[in-house]
Scaffold this motif. Structure first.
Motif, PDB file in Angstrom:
ATOM      1  N   ASN A   1      29.035 -32.454 -11.764  1.00  0.00           N
ATOM      2  CA  ASN A   1      29.829 -31.262 -11.448  1.00  0.00           C
ATOM      3  C   ASN A   1      28.971 -30.164 -10.846  1.00  0.00           C
ATOM      4  O   ASN A   1      29.432 -29.028 -10.675  1.00  0.00           O
ATOM      5  CB  ASN A   1      30.547 -30.739 -12.691  1.00  0.00           C
ATOM      6  CG  ASN A   1      29.575 -30.301 -13.784  1.00  0.00           C
ATOM      7  OD1 ASN A   1      28.393 -30.640 -13.752  1.00  0.00           O
ATOM      8  ND2 ASN A   1      30.069 -29.559 -14.758  1.00  0.00           N
ATOM      9  N   THR A   2      27.711 -30.467 -10.530  1.00  0.00           N
ATOM     10  CA  THR A   2      26.833 -29.485  -9.886  1.00  0.00           C
ATOM     11  C   THR A   2      27.231 -29.336  -8.429  1.00  0.00           C
ATOM     12  O   THR A   2      27.269 -30.320  -7.680  1.00  0.00           O
ATOM     13  CB  THR A   2      25.362 -29.921  -9.988  1.00  0.00           C
ATOM     14  OG1 THR A   2      25.020 -30.122 -11.362  1.00  0.00           O
ATOM     15  CG2 THR A   2      24.448 -28.870  -9.387  1.00  0.00           C
ATOM     16  N   GLN A   3      27.523 -28.126  -8.034  1.00  0.00           N
ATOM     17  CA  GLN A   3      28.015 -27.887  -6.675  1.00  0.00           C
ATOM     18  C   GLN A   3      26.905 -27.534  -5.700  1.00  0.00           C
ATOM     19  O   GLN A   3      27.026 -27.789  -4.499  1.00  0.00           O
ATOM     20  CB  GLN A   3      29.062 -26.765  -6.699  1.00  0.00           C
ATOM     21  CG  GLN A   3      30.248 -27.052  -7.600  1.00  0.00           C
ATOM     22  CD  GLN A   3      30.991 -28.327  -7.213  1.00  0.00           C
ATOM     23  OE1 GLN A   3      31.332 -28.530  -6.049  1.00  0.00           O
ATOM     24  NE2 GLN A   3      31.212 -29.186  -8.194  1.00  0.00           N
ATOM     25  N   ALA A   4      25.836 -26.915  -6.180  1.00  0.00           N
ATOM     26  CA  ALA A   4      24.760 -26.482  -5.293  1.00  0.00           C
ATOM     27  C   ALA A   4      23.624 -27.494  -5.321  1.00  0.00           C
ATOM     28  O   ALA A   4      23.404 -28.184  -6.309  1.00  0.00           O
ATOM     29  CB  ALA A   4      24.244 -25.107  -5.721  1.00  0.00           C
ATOM     30  N   GLY A   5      22.897 -27.565  -4.201  1.00  0.00           N
ATOM     31  CA  GLY A   5      21.735 -28.446  -4.133  1.00  0.00           C
ATOM     32  C   GLY A   5      21.975 -29.619  -3.203  1.00  0.00           C
ATOM     33  O   GLY A   5      23.101 -30.110  -3.047  1.00  0.00           O
ATOM     34  N   ALA A   6      20.896 -30.076  -2.580  1.00  0.00           N
ATOM     35  CA  ALA A   6      20.984 -31.211  -1.671  1.00  0.00           C
ATOM     36  C   ALA A   6      21.306 -32.486  -2.440  1.00  0.00           C
ATOM     37  O   ALA A   6      20.959 -32.636  -3.613  1.00  0.00           O
ATOM     38  CB  ALA A   6      19.662 -31.373  -0.911  1.00  0.00           C
ATOM     39  N   LEU A   7      21.972 -33.429  -1.754  1.00  0.00           N
ATOM     40  CA  LEU A   7      22.319 -34.690  -2.396  1.00  0.00           C
ATOM     41  C   LEU A   7      21.087 -35.407  -2.916  1.00  0.00           C
ATOM     42  O   LEU A   7      21.095 -35.976  -4.006  1.00  0.00           O
ATOM     43  CB  LEU A   7      23.054 -35.591  -1.396  1.00  0.00           C
ATOM     44  CG  LEU A   7      24.449 -35.173  -0.940  1.00  0.00           C
ATOM     45  CD1 LEU A   7      25.018 -36.217   0.003  1.00  0.00           C
ATOM     46  CD2 LEU A   7      25.366 -34.975  -2.130  1.00  0.00           C
ATOM     47  N   GLN A   8      20.001 -35.394  -2.101  1.00  0.00           N
ATOM     48  CA  GLN A   8      18.775 -36.084  -2.509  1.00  0.00           C
ATOM     49  C   GLN A   8      18.252 -35.518  -3.828  1.00  0.00           C
ATOM     50  O   GLN A   8      17.784 -36.258  -4.696  1.00  0.00           O
ATOM     51  CB  GLN A   8      17.700 -35.948  -1.434  1.00  0.00           C
ATOM     52  CG  GLN A   8      18.097 -36.514  -0.086  1.00  0.00           C
ATOM     53  CD  GLN A   8      18.551 -35.429   0.854  1.00  0.00           C
ATOM     54  OE1 GLN A   8      19.325 -34.547   0.453  1.00  0.00           O
ATOM     55  NE2 GLN A   8      18.084 -35.469   2.086  1.00  0.00           N
ATOM     56  N   TRP A   9      18.311 -34.200  -3.968  1.00  0.00           N
ATOM     57  CA  TRP A   9      17.803 -33.570  -5.183  1.00  0.00           C
ATOM     58  C   TRP A   9      18.683 -33.902  -6.385  1.00  0.00           C
ATOM     59  O   TRP A   9      18.174 -34.223  -7.468  1.00  0.00           O
ATOM     60  CB  TRP A   9      17.710 -32.059  -4.989  1.00  0.00           C
ATOM     61  CG  TRP A   9      17.635 -31.295  -6.264  1.00  0.00           C
ATOM     62  CD1 TRP A   9      18.545 -30.412  -6.755  1.00  0.00           C
ATOM     63  CD2 TRP A   9      16.594 -31.352  -7.243  1.00  0.00           C
ATOM     64  NE1 TRP A   9      18.144 -29.919  -7.970  1.00  0.00           N
ATOM     65  CE2 TRP A   9      16.939 -30.476  -8.291  1.00  0.00           C
ATOM     66  CE3 TRP A   9      15.398 -32.063  -7.333  1.00  0.00           C
ATOM     67  CZ2 TRP A   9      16.152 -30.284  -9.417  1.00  0.00           C
ATOM     68  CZ3 TRP A   9      14.602 -31.879  -8.457  1.00  0.00           C
ATOM     69  CH2 TRP A   9      14.971 -30.990  -9.475  1.00  0.00           C
ATOM     70  N   LEU A  10      19.994 -33.840  -6.232  1.00  0.00           N
ATOM     71  CA  LEU A  10      20.893 -34.131  -7.340  1.00  0.00           C
ATOM     72  C   LEU A  10      20.739 -35.572  -7.811  1.00  0.00           C
ATOM     73  O   LEU A  10      20.763 -35.850  -9.017  1.00  0.00           O
ATOM     74  CB  LEU A  10      22.342 -33.869  -6.921  1.00  0.00           C
ATOM     75  CG  LEU A  10      22.681 -32.421  -6.548  1.00  0.00           C
ATOM     76  CD1 LEU A  10      24.142 -32.305  -6.156  1.00  0.00           C
ATOM     77  CD2 LEU A  10      22.349 -31.468  -7.689  1.00  0.00           C
ATOM     78  N   GLU A  11      20.552 -36.494  -6.859  1.00  0.00           N
ATOM     79  CA  GLU A  11      20.391 -37.892  -7.243  1.00  0.00           C
ATOM     80  C   GLU A  11      19.034 -38.125  -7.901  1.00  0.00           C
ATOM     81  O   GLU A  11      18.930 -38.847  -8.892  1.00  0.00           O
ATOM     82  CB  GLU A  11      20.544 -38.773  -5.993  1.00  0.00           C
ATOM     83  CG  GLU A  11      20.788 -40.238  -6.259  1.00  0.00           C
ATOM     84  CD  GLU A  11      19.502 -41.015  -6.466  1.00  0.00           C
ATOM     85  OE1 GLU A  11      19.546 -42.089  -7.106  1.00  0.00           O
ATOM     86  OE2 GLU A  11      18.438 -40.558  -5.975  1.00  0.00           O
ATOM     87  N   ALA A  12      17.987 -37.483  -7.390  1.00  0.00           N
ATOM     88  CA  ALA A  12      16.650 -37.608  -7.994  1.00  0.00           C
ATOM     89  C   ALA A  12      16.621 -36.969  -9.378  1.00  0.00           C
ATOM     90  O   ALA A  12      15.949 -37.463 -10.288  1.00  0.00           O
ATOM     91  CB  ALA A  12      15.614 -36.969  -7.078  1.00  0.00           C
ATOM     92  N   ARG A  13      17.350 -35.870  -9.553  1.00  0.00           N
ATOM     93  CA  ARG A  13      17.444 -35.223 -10.862  1.00  0.00           C
ATOM     94  C   ARG A  13      18.053 -36.162 -11.885  1.00  0.00           C
ATOM     95  O   ARG A  13      17.617 -36.211 -13.045  1.00  0.00           O
ATOM     96  CB  ARG A  13      18.287 -33.948 -10.733  1.00  0.00           C
ATOM     97  CG  ARG A  13      18.402 -33.127 -11.986  1.00  0.00           C
ATOM     98  CD  ARG A  13      19.415 -32.005 -11.823  1.00  0.00           C
ATOM     99  NE  ARG A  13      20.793 -32.495 -11.678  1.00  0.00           N
ATOM    100  CZ  ARG A  13      21.865 -31.716 -11.671  1.00  0.00           C
ATOM    101  NH1 ARG A  13      21.727 -30.402 -11.771  1.00  0.00           N
ATOM    102  NH2 ARG A  13      23.073 -32.235 -11.538  1.00  0.00           N
ATOM    103  N   HIS A  14      19.042 -36.932 -11.441  1.00  0.00           N
ATOM    104  CA  HIS A  14      19.660 -37.874 -12.373  1.00  0.00           C
ATOM    105  C   HIS A  14      18.720 -39.028 -12.695  1.00  0.00           C
ATOM    106  O   HIS A  14      18.678 -39.495 -13.851  1.00  0.00           O
ATOM    107  CB  HIS A  14      20.958 -38.433 -11.789  1.00  0.00           C
ATOM    108  CG  HIS A  14      21.583 -39.480 -12.660  1.00  0.00           C
ATOM    109  ND1 HIS A  14      22.332 -39.171 -13.771  1.00  0.00           N
ATOM    110  CD2 HIS A  14      21.534 -40.845 -12.614  1.00  0.00           C
ATOM    111  CE1 HIS A  14      22.732 -40.277 -14.364  1.00  0.00           C
ATOM    112  NE2 HIS A  14      22.260 -41.312 -13.680  1.00  0.00           N
TER     113      HIS A  14
END
Length: 459
Positions: free
Chosen positions: A337-350
């Motif tokens: 549900n995170t709206q901000a941030g690049a896709l690459q970063w959100l996927e790497a965060r996971h």
């Protein structure tokens, strides 16, 4: 070459005095006392009209210290008990059994309250929880990351709750939550071996217990990560409803790939894919990410849910489904549900959620691998003691250790620190533990004792 030369003049006798081992375990025991944990547990486990010889808070702390020190059975408490020159009075294994048998649902709630209160004090000493990291950078200032996962604990006899597991083994299926910022085990729920991996009620219960362990001032921004077993309507709805004007709760959960997702992936244009990030923050060769949200029907899911897919060239020998064999890519997906941030970063965060596997491995090396009793309630109490042991190790490393010991896993910490032998000397109404000067970690051990002693006494 004579391989026995080293032992030619070696003689072993049993008449030594003033020699103690496992000196480093006293660090954990002292930390529990100075932090206020022993006193808080004592108050929580006290029973009106009962004054046992061994205070139950003291017994539970000593059990946790024994588990952190590598003990795997309740009878291992004798290692501490027979070193009274350092540890003083320690309960026998029979008393420990009785103490665990007295812990029911009400006592578990009081233990949780005591742990949360002491955790708030320790985080204050740390100056707040360290920042969690992913892809070579901080996830965010003030963000507390909770990782939820389950594991299998094998049983080799008929114990209450032991059953066949989904991995075709026999035992238990506990679910636990760790804090990625500190490594602490916030909550653990023992479940029968046939408990479902995606049981939403269990996920909600253990996550609620874990959030209650976070100091109130640090609950303003939470990130909950889990695998696809947690991607249920009940769990995501519950996490979404936790958001208020004063608290922000984000989630990053694994997402199963079914026919709608495969159709959406097929419909993606080549330009939708962007390079994925590696663990160090650089570009991951042969891996790409894209967003599927606009191509999926997510009306029944919480508002703001986004589905991100990753594709990567599989390693040799990897098993692929028919869809993946068609184009040679291996696909995984997450919902967030995170709206901000690049896709690459959100996927790497996971993907940093994978650290929970290390935490589970360390937990199994610290009491969770073997459950001592045939009774389910005693084994649940043992799991709580193992969680306390994990917390004590984390607090010791965060507050009192530096260098490689501050990041060492439990086994290495035991060999270098906790199991250290020394000579105890009495004089001037004091006991002095003299660690051999040749021990490579002697200075770090003495520095740790100094730092723990300096902790202000609990109010």
């Amino acid at each position: 070459m004579k391989f026995t030369a080293w032992s030619k003049d070696l003689r072993v006798t049993a008449d030594g005095t003033g020699v103690v081992s496992h000196v480093g375990a006293a660090l954990l025991r002292m930390l529990a006392d100075r932090s206020g944990l022993t006193g808080a547990l004592s108050g929580g486990l006290a029973r009106r009209g009962r004054w046992p010889v061994h205070d139950r808070g003291r017994v539970l702390v000593d059990l946790a210290v024994m588990i952190a020190d590598g003990g795997e059975a309740i009878c291992d408490i004798d290692v501490l008990r027979h070193q009274h020159e350092v540890f003083g009075s320690v309960a026998s294994d029979t008393t420990v059994w009785r103490a665990l048998d007295e812990i029911g649902a009400a006592q578990l709630r009081r233990i949780a309250v005591a742990r949360a209160r002491v955790r708030a004090r320790m985080w204050q000493l740390f100056g707040g929880a360290p920042a969690a990291r992913a892809a070579g950078r901080d996830i965010g200032a003030g963000v507390v990351v909770l990782d939820v996962d389950s594991t299998i604990v094998l049983a080799h006899s008929d114990k209450d709750g032991a059953a066949a597991t989904y991995k075709h083994t026999y035992g238990f299926h506990p679910i636990l939550v760790t804090c990625d910022n500190t490594g602490e085990m916030l909550a653990v729920k023992l479940r029968p071996g046939n408990a479902g991996a995606n049981t939403a009620t269990d996920h909600v219960e253990v996550l609620a217990d874990a959030i209650a362990q976070i100091p109130v001032s640090h609950r303003r921004h939470l990130l909950v990560r889990g695998d696809s077993a947690a991607a249920t309507h009940k769990v995501l709805d519950w996490l979404t409803n936790l958001n208020t004007t004063r608290r922000r709760v984000e989630y990053s959960i694994g997402w199963s790939i079914g026919e709608p997702e495969r159709a959406a992936i097929t419909a993606l244009p080549a330009t939708a894919w962007t390079p994925a990030l590696a663990a160090d923050g650089g570009i991951r060769e042969g891996a790409q990410v894209a967003e599927l949200t606009g191509l999926l029907t997510l009306t029944s899911w919480p508002q703001g849910a986004r589905v991100i897919v990753r594709r990567e060239r599989p390693h040799p020998g990897a098993q692929l489904c028919l869809f993946e064999e068609r184009d040679g890519w291996r696909y995984t997906a997450i919902v967030t549900n995170t709206q901000a941030g690049a896709l690459q970063w959100l996927e790497a965060r996971h993907r940093a959620h994978a650290r929970v596997e290390d935490r589970i491995r360390c937990a199994k090396d610290t009491g969770l691998r073997r459950l001592p009793s045939r009774e389910f309630t005693i084994n649940q109490a043992w799991c709580v003691a193992a969680a306390i042991a994990a917390d004590l190790i984390c607090w010791l490393q965060l507050h009192a250790l530096d260098g490689d010991l501050a990041t060492a896993e439990p086994k290495r910490l035991r060999y270098r620190l906790l199991h250290t032998a020394a000579r105890i000397v009495h004089g001037q109404r004091r006991r002095r533990v003299r660690i051999p000067a040749t021990w490579p970690w002697a200075e770090q051990i003495t520095a740790a004792f100094t730092r723990i002693t300096a902790i202000p006494a609990p109010g």
